[in-house]
Design a protein around this motif. Structure first.
Motif, PDB file in Angstrom:
ATOM      1  N   ALA A   1       0.824  -1.215   0.000  1.00 55.64           N
ATOM      2  CA  ALA A   1       0.000   0.000   0.000  1.00 55.64           C
ATOM      3  C   ALA A   1       0.856   1.262   0.000  1.00 55.64           C
ATOM      4  CB  ALA A   1      -0.929  -0.001   1.213  1.00 55.64           C
ATOM      5  N   SER A   2       2.070   1.148   0.533  1.00 54.15           N
ATOM      6  CA  SER A   2       2.962   2.302   0.566  1.00 54.15           C
ATOM      7  C   SER A   2       3.574   2.575  -0.797  1.00 54.15           C
ATOM      8  CB  SER A   2       4.088   2.066   1.589  1.00 54.15           C
ATOM      9  OG  SER A   2       3.544   1.823   2.875  1.00 54.15           O
ATOM     10  N   SER A   3       3.786   1.524  -1.585  1.00 58.09           N
ATOM     11  CA  SER A   3       4.336   1.653  -2.938  1.00 58.09           C
ATOM     12  C   SER A   3       5.616   2.471  -2.964  1.00 58.09           C
ATOM     13  CB  SER A   3       3.292   2.265  -3.886  1.00 58.09           C
ATOM     14  OG  SER A   3       2.164   1.454  -3.981  1.00 58.09           O
ATOM     15  N   ASP A   4       6.464   2.247  -1.987  1.00 57.40           N
ATOM     16  CA  ASP A   4       7.757   2.941  -1.923  1.00 57.40           C
ATOM     17  C   ASP A   4       7.626   4.458  -1.852  1.00 57.40           C
ATOM     18  OD1 ASP A   4       9.185   0.510  -2.050  1.00 57.40           O
ATOM     19  OD2 ASP A   4       8.970   0.481  -4.232  1.00 57.40           O
ATOM     20  N   GLN A   5       6.453   4.934  -1.433  1.00 55.94           N
ATOM     21  CA  GLN A   5       6.250   6.370  -1.266  1.00 55.94           C
ATOM     22  C   GLN A   5       6.372   6.742   0.212  1.00 55.94           C
ATOM     23  OE1 GLN A   5       2.810   8.131  -3.136  1.00 55.94           O
ATOM     24  NE2 GLN A   5       2.695   6.539  -4.681  1.00 55.94           N
ATOM     25  N   ASP A   6       6.501   8.042   0.436  1.00 51.17           N
ATOM     26  CA  ASP A   6       6.456   8.555   1.807  1.00 51.17           C
ATOM     27  C   ASP A   6       4.985   8.720   2.162  1.00 51.17           C
ATOM     28  OD1 ASP A   6       7.076   9.557   4.249  1.00 51.17           O
ATOM     29  OD2 ASP A   6       7.786  11.501   3.536  1.00 51.17           O
ATOM     30  N   VAL A   7       4.455   7.831   2.987  1.00 50.43           N
ATOM     31  CA  VAL A   7       3.026   7.828   3.291  1.00 50.43           C
ATOM     32  C   VAL A   7       2.818   8.062   4.783  1.00 50.43           C
ATOM     33  CG1 VAL A   7       2.570   6.232   1.405  1.00 50.43           C
ATOM     34  CG2 VAL A   7       2.863   5.338   3.716  1.00 50.43           C
ATOM     35  N   GLY A   8       1.576   8.430   5.137  1.00 53.83           N
ATOM     36  CA  GLY A   8       1.179   8.561   6.531  1.00 53.83           C
ATOM     37  C   GLY A   8       0.092   7.564   6.853  1.00 53.83           C
ATOM     38  N   ALA A   9      -0.417   7.638   8.078  1.00 54.59           N
ATOM     39  CA  ALA A   9      -1.466   6.718   8.498  1.00 54.59           C
ATOM     40  C   ALA A   9      -2.452   7.434   9.412  1.00 54.59           C
ATOM     41  CB  ALA A   9      -0.875   5.509   9.224  1.00 54.59           C
ATOM     42  N   PHE A  10      -3.743   7.187   9.187  1.00 55.15           N
ATOM     43  CA  PHE A  10      -4.753   7.609  10.149  1.00 55.15           C
ATOM     44  C   PHE A  10      -4.490   6.879  11.467  1.00 55.15           C
ATOM     45  CE2 PHE A  10      -7.302   8.194   6.188  1.00 55.15           C
ATOM     46  CZ  PHE A  10      -7.657   9.524   6.367  1.00 55.15           C
ATOM     47  N   LEU A  11      -4.687   7.568  12.574  1.00 52.48           N
ATOM     48  CA  LEU A  11      -4.506   6.926  13.879  1.00 52.48           C
ATOM     49  C   LEU A  11      -5.614   7.380  14.820  1.00 52.48           C
ATOM     50  CD1 LEU A  11      -2.900   5.082  15.713  1.00 52.48           C
ATOM     51  CD2 LEU A  11      -1.413   7.014  16.290  1.00 52.48           C
ATOM     52  N   SER A  12      -6.633   6.532  14.969  1.00 52.60           N
ATOM     53  CA  SER A  12      -7.737   6.839  15.877  1.00 52.60           C
ATOM     54  C   SER A  12      -7.465   6.332  17.285  1.00 52.60           C
ATOM     55  CB  SER A  12      -9.030   6.209  15.350  1.00 52.60           C
ATOM     56  OG  SER A  12      -8.956   4.797  15.431  1.00 52.60           O
ATOM     57  N   GLY A  13      -6.496   5.412  17.413  1.00 53.50           N
ATOM     58  CA  GLY A  13      -6.250   4.779  18.703  1.00 53.50           C
ATOM     59  C   GLY A  13      -6.947   3.450  18.850  1.00 53.50           C
ATOM     60  N   GLY A  14      -7.645   3.002  17.788  1.00 47.85           N
ATOM     61  CA  GLY A  14      -8.259   1.683  17.794  1.00 47.85           C
ATOM     62  C   GLY A  14      -7.269   0.625  17.356  1.00 47.85           C
ATOM     63  N   THR A  15      -7.700  -0.619  17.375  1.00 52.75           N
ATOM     64  CA  THR A  15      -6.785  -1.715  17.048  1.00 52.75           C
ATOM     65  C   THR A  15      -6.333  -1.667  15.595  1.00 52.75           C
ATOM     66  OG1 THR A  15      -8.724  -3.135  16.694  1.00 52.75           O
ATOM     67  CG2 THR A  15      -7.630  -3.291  18.825  1.00 52.75           C
ATOM     68  N   ASP A  16      -7.232  -1.339  14.672  1.00 58.71           N
ATOM     69  CA  ASP A  16      -6.875  -1.362  13.258  1.00 58.71           C
ATOM     70  C   ASP A  16      -5.862  -0.283  12.906  1.00 58.71           C
ATOM     71  OD1 ASP A  16      -8.523  -3.530  12.632  1.00 58.71           O
ATOM     72  OD2 ASP A  16     -10.262  -2.233  12.352  1.00 58.71           O
ATOM     73  N   SER A  17      -6.192   0.966  13.228  1.00 60.17           N
ATOM     74  CA  SER A  17      -5.289   2.058  12.864  1.00 60.17           C
ATOM     75  C   SER A  17      -3.964   1.960  13.619  1.00 60.17           C
ATOM     76  CB  SER A  17      -5.951   3.414  13.119  1.00 60.17           C
ATOM     77  OG  SER A  17      -6.193   3.623  14.501  1.00 60.17           O
ATOM     78  N   SER A  18      -4.000   1.504  14.850  1.00 57.60           N
ATOM     79  CA  SER A  18      -2.761   1.343  15.617  1.00 57.60           C
ATOM     80  C   SER A  18      -1.879   0.272  14.996  1.00 57.60           C
ATOM     81  CB  SER A  18      -3.076   0.990  17.070  1.00 57.60           C
ATOM     82  OG  SER A  18      -3.822   2.010  17.702  1.00 57.60           O
ATOM     83  N   THR A  19      -2.503  -0.812  14.537  1.00 56.94           N
ATOM     84  CA  THR A  19      -1.739  -1.874  13.882  1.00 56.94           C
ATOM     85  C   THR A  19      -1.072  -1.366  12.615  1.00 56.94           C
ATOM     86  OG1 THR A  19      -3.216  -3.574  14.771  1.00 56.94           O
ATOM     87  CG2 THR A  19      -1.896  -4.165  12.843  1.00 56.94           C
ATOM     88  N   ILE A  20      -1.834  -0.649  11.782  1.00 55.45           N
ATOM     89  CA  ILE A  20      -1.270  -0.117  10.539  1.00 55.45           C
ATOM     90  C   ILE A  20      -0.117   0.832  10.846  1.00 55.45           C
ATOM     91  CG2 ILE A  20      -1.737   1.279   8.492  1.00 55.45           C
ATOM     92  CD1 ILE A  20      -3.002  -1.499   8.429  1.00 55.45           C
ATOM     93  N   ALA A  21      -0.285   1.692  11.841  1.00 58.02           N
ATOM     94  CA  ALA A  21       0.767   2.649  12.197  1.00 58.02           C
ATOM     95  C   ALA A  21       2.030   1.924  12.651  1.00 58.02           C
ATOM     96  CB  ALA A  21       0.269   3.591  13.286  1.00 58.02           C
ATOM     97  N   GLY A  22       1.857   0.901  13.478  1.00 56.98           N
ATOM     98  CA  GLY A  22       3.011   0.164  13.976  1.00 56.98           C
ATOM     99  C   GLY A  22       3.736  -0.589  12.880  1.00 56.98           C
ATOM    100  N   ILE A  23       2.987  -1.249  12.000  1.00 59.15           N
ATOM    101  CA  ILE A  23       3.591  -2.003  10.904  1.00 59.15           C
ATOM    102  C   ILE A  23       4.259  -1.053   9.911  1.00 59.15           C
ATOM    103  CG2 ILE A  23       3.119  -3.518   8.947  1.00 59.15           C
ATOM    104  CD1 ILE A  23       2.986  -4.996  11.554  1.00 59.15           C
ATOM    105  N   LEU A  24       3.658   0.108   9.679  1.00 62.05           N
ATOM    106  CA  LEU A  24       4.234   1.083   8.750  1.00 62.05           C
ATOM    107  C   LEU A  24       5.622   1.514   9.215  1.00 62.05           C
ATOM    108  CD1 LEU A  24       4.022   2.897   6.262  1.00 62.05           C
ATOM    109  CD2 LEU A  24       2.805   4.581   7.682  1.00 62.05           C
TER     110      LEU A  24
END
Length: 612
Positions: free
Chosen positions: A238-261
């Protein structure tokens, strides 16, 4: 967001067709200024408005191919050819060789068109999860299509007449569920669907359907390792070698994406969170917990009532049909914050709930389903006569709760999920004018739910509910919300959980690993227990809910906008003036949070009419 559009069966010259298709493409590039690429023939044309690797076109001997999105070929041979010759050319060659079956070889987020001027045949298709939309309308022997109705209605063949039934369905679901759109005769492809148009006739088919494999029983550690591998590969993709950000609501899904990113990117993830100065709505502390845990480069913004007033007309205008999910507002401000930080793409955690069992209603419906396990003779002959026949039982709290439980548990699925629907609570005759009701079928929304529910390839209750939500909650609601809010902010969005391999992994999980008793997303949480902060694992689900009803009580500009919008809606002869007056007066004062939802839905309907 960008998109594609085009048609076949109209036009006399290539110059005229170029003018038409470029006019249609205007709405697709109005916010992000995407590059517009056009293919023009004598009886049709195609345009893709997109940037970078999200636009693919090919034109040879009357065959026009356009692909919008991030699409890949599953066969390694075709994937290598696509790198050398281009996605659209390989798709065109595959179409000539394999016909419709080539669509089953595609993965990723995409919408596409294959147009054969020589035969007059057109194929339209969208990806498995419906990440990107594609609608169409028939007119005589012609077909007009586009990723936005705003593009379609600019074509001379289009007839943008409002469908009363879609208006009713909007007020029931707070969006217009596919395959319908707000316009009569205009339809939208469902996830995993494609359309074949030939000789003035159109037929929709499936190139993919969710198939739940409920009998698999793999070791937990094996599942966990595969899940972690898929998380890393899907975020990397999903990052495609770009400089990307992540939504972070503090829920399990967004927190997981942020951590893996942060893990796969080799640097702290750039995360973006929204807060509210309103009791019971602000989740910022959980976002901060996740940001500290993963050492992200964290950014925060607190949405104010003034922000909501400013955003409402813009939110209404970006959608090509009425849309009533209020969390589009905080999503927009979150995406705008990332855009101001220099980013072009942001990752969302959408899909996690619908794949791994994270919505509260799954546990609730499980509890109701337990009543069905009691033998009918005992239910009908003993329990119900005792509970409902008790004199004065309504005044006894325990008996009153038992009655409520039995009444709801006795409603068959999926109608039971709608027992608190606002239209049913108010009564449609209380809301709508007599003239409007004469043009619609009030039972259609439930019929659509039941039809989708019956078509699910699942035996367990949890998978049946997940399949229903993949359509109505995700494809019809959450994905359009995030995609369009990001488009308004000039941002592209990607959803790692909707990676095709991740979806297949979810389909193979045993039902009890998604919902264990009343424990939501059991496998997801256990697999990530050593990765996510403990507070995130145990927190109650919330998300980007907007405290609209609360703010409406005291914020004068918001009151004025809502009142002006609802008073304007009175003249359209859809909603009864008496209901609007009662809603703004008595109902809102009784319970601002509950009745504020209906105010919002009606306000956004009127605002959409004004932005047309």
């Amino acid at each position: 967001m960008s998109g594609l559009c085009g048609w076949i069966g109209y036009g006399a010259t290539t110059a005229e067709n170029r003018q038409i298709v470029e006019r249609m493409a205007g709405p697709l590039a109005r916010f992000d200024g995407s590059n517009i690429q056009t293919l023009v023939g004598r009886a049709g044309a195609l345009t893709v408005a997109a940037s970078g690797d999200s636009a693919h076109l090919y034109h040879n001997e009357g065959l026009l191919v356009a692909v919008w999105g991030r699409v890949r070929f599953m066969e390694s041979r075709l994937a290598l050819l696509a790198q050398a010759e281009g996605v659209a050319k390989v798709l065109a060659d595959g179409w000539r060789e394999k016909g419709e079956s080539v669509l089953s070889l595609l993965e990723g987020a995409y919408a596409l068109c294959i147009l054969n001027e020589a035969t007059g045949e057109v194929v339209l298709a969208v990806d498995r999860m419906g990440n990107l939309p594609l609608s169409y309308t028939l007119s005589g022997d012609g077909l007009v299509f586009g990723s936005s109705a705003d593009a379609i209605i600019l074509h001379p063949l289009a007839r943008p007449e409002i469908d009363p039934q879609s208006l009713y369905n909007y007020l029931y679901f707070h969006m217009v569920p596919g395959p319908d759109t707000i316009y009569t005769g205009q339809k939208r492809l469902l996830p995993g669907e494609y359309l074949v148009f030939s000789k003035g006739r159109a037929e929709t088919k499936k190139h993919w359907e969710m198939q739940f494999l409920e009998g698999q029983n793999r070791p937990f550690d094996e599942l966990k390792q595969e899940f972690l591998r898929l998380l890393r590969s899907s975020v990397r993709e999903a990052s495609s070698d770009q400089d990307v950000g992540a939504f972070l609501s503090g829920g399990t899904d967004s927190s997981t994406i942020a951590g893996i990113l942060g893990e796969v990117g080799g640097r702290p993830a750039r995360t973006y969170s929204i807060g509210f100065e309103a009791d019971g709505y602000d989740e910022m502390e959980y976002a901060r917990i996740a940001a500290r845990h993963f050492s992200t480069e964290h950014h925060e913004y607190y949405v104010t009532p003034d922000d909501v007033v400013a955003a409402i007309p813009q939110i209404a205008g970006i959608f090509d049909q009425p849309f009533g999910n209020a969390s589009a507002v905080p999503t927009f401000y979150c995406a705008r914050m990332a855009r101001a930080d220099g980013l072009n793409r942001i990752l969302g955690g959408d899909g996690g709930d619908e794949l791994f069992g994270g919505n509260d209603r799954y546990a609730k419906q499980y509890i109701f389903s337990l009543y069905e396990r009691i033998p009918s003779l005992l239910r009908k002959g003993v329990l119900e006569p005792a509970v409902f026949g008790m004199p004065g039982g309504q005044r006894v709290p325990l008996v009153r709760k038992a009655r409520s439980y039995i009444e709801q548990a006795s409603v068959l699925m999926p109608a039971r999920t709608e027992t608190y629907n606002l239209l049913d609570r108010y009564g449609h005759e209380e809301i709508f004018t007599r003239e409007f009701l004469a043009t619609v079928d009030p039972g259609q929304p439930l019929s659509r739910l039941k039809e989708t529910y019956r078509q699910t390839h699942a035996q367990s209750l949890i998978n049946q509910m997940l399949a229903l939500d993949l359509k109505f909650t995700l494809a019809d609601n959450d994905l359009p919300k995030v995609v369009k809010a990001c488009e308004l902010a000039g941002m592209e969005v990607a959803f790692p959980f909707l990676n095709d391999e991740m979806v297949a992994f979810s389909a193979g999980l045993a039902p009890e690993l998604k919902l264990k008793g009343t424990k939501l997303r059991y496998f997801f949480k256990e697999a990530l227990r050593d990765f996510l902060p403990g507070e995130i694992i145990t927190k109650q689900k919330h998300g980007f809910g907007l405290p609209f009803g609360v703010w409406l009580q005291d914020h004068k500009p918001l009151q004025e906008l809502a009142t002006d919008s609802l008073n304007g809606l009175k003249s359209r002869n859809i909603v009864r003036a008496e209901f609007i007056d009662k809603l703004l007066g008595q109902h809102l004062a009784e319970h601002a949070g509950y009745h504020g939802t209906m105010v919002w839905v009606l306000m956004m309907l009127e605002q959409w009419f004004r932005q047309r």
